[in-house]
Design an enzyme around this catalytic site. Structure first.
Site, PDB file in Angstrom:
ATOM      1  N   ASN A   1      32.569  44.281  48.499  1.00 52.47           N
ATOM      2  CA  ASN A   1      33.979  44.999  48.354  1.00 52.47           C
ATOM      3  C   ASN A   1      34.036  46.112  48.560  1.00 52.47           C
ATOM      4  O   ASN A   1      34.638  46.786  49.392  1.00 52.47           O
ATOM      5  CB  ASN A   1      34.823  44.138  47.365  1.00 52.47           C
ATOM      6  CG  ASN A   1      35.493  42.754  47.859  1.00 52.47           C
ATOM      7  OD1 ASN A   1      36.351  42.730  48.612  1.00 52.47           O
ATOM      8  ND2 ASN A   1      35.014  41.694  47.266  1.00 52.47           N
TER       9      ASN A   1
ATOM     10  N   MET B   1      33.136  43.475  36.388  1.00 53.21           N
ATOM     11  CA  MET B   1      33.256  41.935  35.711  1.00 53.21           C
ATOM     12  C   MET B   1      33.622  42.184  34.051  1.00 53.21           C
ATOM     13  O   MET B   1      33.656  41.431  33.270  1.00 53.21           O
ATOM     14  CB  MET B   1      32.195  41.271  35.855  1.00 53.21           C
ATOM     15  CG  MET B   1      31.836  40.878  37.322  1.00 53.21           C
ATOM     16  SD  MET B   1      33.312  40.261  38.163  1.00 53.21           S
ATOM     17  CE  MET B   1      33.146  38.646  37.667  1.00 53.21           C
TER      18      MET B   1
ATOM     19  N   HIS C   1      40.874  39.822  43.033  1.00 51.82           N
ATOM     20  CA  HIS C   1      40.635  38.625  42.137  1.00 51.82           C
ATOM     21  C   HIS C   1      40.491  37.501  43.328  1.00 51.82           C
ATOM     22  O   HIS C   1      41.157  37.339  44.018  1.00 51.82           O
ATOM     23  CB  HIS C   1      41.748  38.373  41.048  1.00 51.82           C
ATOM     24  CG  HIS C   1      41.177  37.244  40.148  1.00 51.82           C
ATOM     25  ND1 HIS C   1      40.368  37.398  39.355  1.00 51.82           N
ATOM     26  CD2 HIS C   1      41.624  35.877  40.204  1.00 51.82           C
ATOM     27  CE1 HIS C   1      40.157  35.832  38.443  1.00 51.82           C
ATOM     28  NE2 HIS C   1      41.077  35.303  39.409  1.00 51.82           N
TER      29      HIS C   1
ATOM     30  N   GLN D   1      37.630  36.826  53.634  1.00 47.56           N
ATOM     31  CA  GLN D   1      38.972  37.368  53.315  1.00 47.56           C
ATOM     32  C   GLN D   1      39.260  38.672  52.609  1.00 47.56           C
ATOM     33  O   GLN D   1      39.912  39.442  52.849  1.00 47.56           O
ATOM     34  CB  GLN D   1      39.816  36.167  52.898  1.00 47.56           C
ATOM     35  CG  GLN D   1      40.245  35.108  53.947  1.00 47.56           C
ATOM     36  CD  GLN D   1      41.142  35.475  55.117  1.00 47.56           C
ATOM     37  OE1 GLN D   1      40.619  36.135  55.939  1.00 47.56           O
ATOM     38  NE2 GLN D   1      42.100  34.962  55.100  1.00 47.56           N
TER      39      GLN D   1
END
Ligand code: GAR
Length: 198
Positions: A16, A92, A111, A175
């Site tokens: 990400n 995390m 999330h 996604q």
């Protein structure tokens, strides 16, 4: 043009983080100023370095249960980087109120569930066990409550027969890599209206 400065916090592979860093070019209103990890061996650190983004590590383990002492160190490189926005991207550890309140209204998290469903861990297995027809991911503003805070965007995937926690995780991650950059771009421009990707 003056860019918003974005510090990205990671704990692992940093896919990400890479999608965020790659998005911040051209007419994007923000630029990455720091990638910070609580794990010295996080795979994302080398990827950030390769992309020319400054990195730092603050290992949480020497601090044991003393969250305040850990966070007092964690905040230093963020302040030094003069970040305007803090993006948690696979970070995390749970951050305490004391830390979060210093970045109120300028800290985001991604999330891997359709919040408010499945805060915490093992989100994909829990969506499967519940028999959900849809699953996905959420980008939200960070508040003192875990995986809470105003929702800025959600992306959906269908749960197909035969999906496992692993296949769902990969579908959701695709996604995530679309959703987070889109939300960050809007957020950096001052637009907090939630978006939906299907
Ligand atoms: C992502 O799926 C992210 O949503 C999740 O960890 C993964 C990190 O992957 N985050 C959480 O579960 C936070 N509670 P990445 O390091 O490849 O971006």
């Amino acid at each position: 043009m003056s860019f918003k400065r974005v510090a990205i916090l990671i704990s692992g592979g940093g896919s990400n983080m890479v999608s965020l860093v790659q998005s911040m070019t051209g007419d994007h209103p923000a630029r990455p100023c720091l990638v910070l990890s609580n794990q010295a061996d996080a795979g994302g650190l080398a990827k950030a370095e390769a992309a020319g983004v400054p990195t730092a590590v603050v290992d949480h383990r020497p601090y044991g249960q003393d969250r305040a002492a850990f966070e007092a160190e964690l905040i230093k490189p963020i302040l030094e980087s003069q970040a305007d926005i803090v993006s948690l991207a696979g970070f995390m550890l749970v951050l305490t109120d004391g830390f979060v309140s210093q970045f109120q209204g300028r800290m985001l998290n991604i999330h891997p569930s359709l919040l408010p469903k499945y805060t915490g861990l093992n989100t994909h297995a829990r969506a499967l066990a519940a028999g959900d027809a849809e699953h996905g991911c959420t980008v939200h503003e960070v508040t003192a409550v875990l995986d809470d805070g105003p929702i800025l965007g959600q992306a959906f995937v269908d749960v197909d027969p035969g999906d496992t926690a692993a296949t769902l995780a990969s579908k959701v991650l695709v996604q995530e890599h679309k959703l987070y950059p889109q939300v960050l771009r809007r957020y950096a421009a001052g637009d907090r209206k939630p978006i939906e990707l299907r």
